[in-house]
Motif scaffolding. Structure first.
Motif, PDB file in Angstrom:
ATOM      1  N   SER A  76       3.294  -2.007  43.758  1.00 26.71           N
ATOM      2  CA  SER A  76       1.915  -2.448  43.892  1.00 26.71           C
ATOM      3  C   SER A  76       1.637  -3.076  44.934  1.00 26.71           C
ATOM      4  O   SER A  76       0.456  -2.835  45.711  1.00 26.71           O
TER       5      SER A  76
ATOM      6  N   ASP B 162      -3.996 -10.988  36.610  1.00 22.48           N
ATOM      7  CA  ASP B 162      -3.914 -11.657  35.206  1.00 22.48           C
ATOM      8  C   ASP B 162      -4.630 -13.065  35.342  1.00 22.48           C
ATOM      9  O   ASP B 162      -4.656 -13.523  34.310  1.00 22.48           O
TER      10      ASP B 162
ATOM     11  N   THR C  96       5.887  -9.768  33.446  1.00 22.93           N
ATOM     12  CA  THR C  96       7.287  -9.244  33.385  1.00 22.93           C
ATOM     13  C   THR C  96       8.163  -9.511  34.448  1.00 22.93           C
ATOM     14  O   THR C  96       9.318  -9.204  34.662  1.00 22.93           O
TER      15      THR C  96
ATOM     16  N   ASP D 282      -0.406   0.151  38.311  1.00 21.43           N
ATOM     17  CA  ASP D 282       0.734   0.402  38.545  1.00 21.43           C
ATOM     18  C   ASP D 282       1.325   1.026  37.199  1.00 21.43           C
ATOM     19  O   ASP D 282       2.059   0.497  36.568  1.00 21.43           O
TER      20      ASP D 282
ATOM     21  N   ARG E 165      12.135 -20.687  34.848  1.00 17.13           N
ATOM     22  CA  ARG E 165      11.631 -19.811  35.912  1.00 17.13           C
ATOM     23  C   ARG E 165      11.790 -20.656  37.304  1.00 17.13           C
ATOM     24  O   ARG E 165      11.946 -20.054  38.225  1.00 17.13           O
TER      25      ARG E 165
ATOM     26  N   GLU F 166      -3.083  -4.655  32.440  1.00 14.08           N
ATOM     27  CA  GLU F 166      -4.033  -5.907  32.284  1.00 14.08           C
ATOM     28  C   GLU F 166      -5.288  -5.582  31.840  1.00 14.08           C
ATOM     29  O   GLU F 166      -6.411  -6.216  32.287  1.00 14.08           O
TER      30      GLU F 166
ATOM     31  N   PRO G 148      -2.758  -6.138  42.007  1.00 14.67           N
ATOM     32  CA  PRO G 148      -1.722  -5.356  41.355  1.00 14.67           C
ATOM     33  C   PRO G 148      -1.828  -5.724  39.867  1.00 14.67           C
ATOM     34  O   PRO G 148      -2.161  -6.641  39.436  1.00 14.67           O
TER      35      PRO G 148
HETATM   36  N1  UDP Z   1       2.489  -6.143  38.088  1.00 14.85           N
HETATM   37  C1  UDP Z   1       2.468  -4.820  38.690  1.00 14.85           C
HETATM   38  N2  UDP Z   1       3.565  -3.967  38.135  1.00 14.85           N
HETATM   39  C2  UDP Z   1       4.638  -4.113  37.449  1.00 14.85           C
HETATM   40  C3  UDP Z   1       4.604  -5.643  36.786  1.00 14.85           C
HETATM   41  C4  UDP Z   1       3.459  -6.478  37.218  1.00 14.85           C
HETATM   42  O1  UDP Z   1       1.579  -4.396  39.228  1.00 14.85           O
HETATM   43  O2  UDP Z   1       5.420  -3.744  37.149  1.00 14.85           O
HETATM   44  C5  UDP Z   1       1.378  -6.937  38.346  1.00 14.85           C
HETATM   45  C6  UDP Z   1       0.800  -7.527  37.161  1.00 14.85           C
HETATM   46  O3  UDP Z   1      -0.270  -7.007  36.370  1.00 14.85           O
HETATM   47  C7  UDP Z   1       0.170  -9.024  37.612  1.00 14.85           C
HETATM   48  C8  UDP Z   1       1.197  -9.161  38.716  1.00 14.85           C
HETATM   49  O4  UDP Z   1       1.749  -8.192  39.260  1.00 14.85           O
HETATM   50  O5  UDP Z   1      -1.028  -8.994  38.275  1.00 14.85           O
HETATM   51  C9  UDP Z   1       2.359 -10.445  38.647  1.00 14.85           C
HETATM   52  O6  UDP Z   1       3.173  -9.915  37.396  1.00 14.85           O
HETATM   53  P1  UDP Z   1       3.437 -10.979  36.253  1.00 14.85           P
HETATM   54  O7  UDP Z   1       2.050 -11.771  35.875  1.00 14.85           O
HETATM   55  O8  UDP Z   1       4.188 -10.126  35.324  1.00 14.85           O
HETATM   56  O9  UDP Z   1       4.321 -11.703  37.142  1.00 14.85           O
HETATM   57  P2  UDP Z   1       4.595 -13.470  37.028  1.00 14.85           P
HETATM   58  O10 UDP Z   1       3.076 -13.910  36.933  1.00 14.85           O
HETATM   59  O11 UDP Z   1       5.112 -13.806  35.473  1.00 14.85           O
HETATM   60  O12 UDP Z   1       5.451 -13.777  37.887  1.00 14.85           O
END
Ligand code: UDP
Ligand code: MG
Length: 240
Positions: free
Chosen positions: A81, A100, A215, A46, A136, A17, A13
């Protein structure tokens, strides 16, 4: 060396990125190719507003037969996603990691070991040291408590973004609904467990995000998650 999987689909997803996707794919591809005799990589873009789409197209030229791109015209959230990845994947086993770079796909070997031993239909990751602020981690614990109270589901890290799943699970359970917010992982596991699939857990390493913006902890995202949580609870308990 014999391949560990006959068939494996992996999806990533991605939302904004551009700074991470290429290195994640370059690190992941050799492992994927070594691990599965038939494989596909699905990049879910996405609705990124940066150059993620261009990076994806460039990466696709390396393996045009095996790399697919799914593009959402607008940003819809992690849940969207997740669904696009799962509903596009064609092979018997499906895995996913964040684009990421916060996971290392080589941990797939551990997930597979756990699968072999447990014969589980889903092997879900839990964080071996989650690289996010403490607030978190507490937030996740509260969220998991709510999911346990409302749905009776208890796992170590519901939202861990690294899982290995038999395609049969996604083909069997009711269509997934959640879009924005963190609920999708809970919805998926609640429905899989309800359908009688076996879940096993496996520790995976987690690394700090080095570029781009997370996010997952935005207030609007968390509130969307709670809305979905209550909606599913009402639907399961008051079907009419
Ligand atoms: N992502 C996505 N759509 C969104 C937000 C995030 O596809 O609207 C993807 C993002 O690129 C990443 C993964 O989902 O690969 C996890 O997101 P993020 O790193 O923001 O979350 P965290 O790791 O902080 O929980
Ligand atoms: Mg992340």
């Amino acid at each position: 060396m014999a391949h560990l999987f006959d068939e494996l689909s992996l999806f990533l997803p991605c939302y904004n990125e551009e700074a991470n996707l290429e290195s994640t794919v370059n690190k992941t591809l050799p492992i994927l190719i070594k691990t599965a005799s038939k494989w596909e990589l699905i990049i879910v873009n996405d609705g990124s507003k940066d150059k993620t789409g261009e990076v994806a197209l460039r990466l696709q030229t390396k393996y045009p037969q095996n790399i697919k791109i799914v593009t959402h015209p607008l940003n819809r959230g992690y849940g969207a996603s997740f669904k696009s990845g799962f509903y596009t994947a064609k092979y018997d086993w499906i895995s996913f990691i964040d684009a990421d770079g916060q996971f290392d796909f080589k941990d797939i070997n551990k997930l597979l070991d756990v699968q072999k031993e447990s014969q589980a239909d889903l092997v879900i990751g839990y964080y071996l040291g989650r690289k996010v602020p403490l607030v978190r981690i507490w937030g996740s614990k509260l969220w998991q408590l709510a999911v346990f109270i409302l749905f009776g589901l208890k796992v170590r890290d519901i939202d861990c973004g690294f899982k290995l799943v038999r395609k049969k699970v996604i083909d069997t359970i009711p269509r997934l609904v959640a879009e924005r917010g963190p609920f999708i992982s809970s919805e998926f596991l609640i429905k899989a467990k309800k359908a009688g699939f076996k879940i096993a857990e496996c520790g995976v390493f987690h690394y700090p995000r080095t570029a781009g913006e997370a996010t997952g902890a935005k207030l609007s995202v968390i509130l969307a998650g709670f809305k979905d949580l209550l909606r599913l609870w009402l639907k399961l308990n008051f079907p009419s």
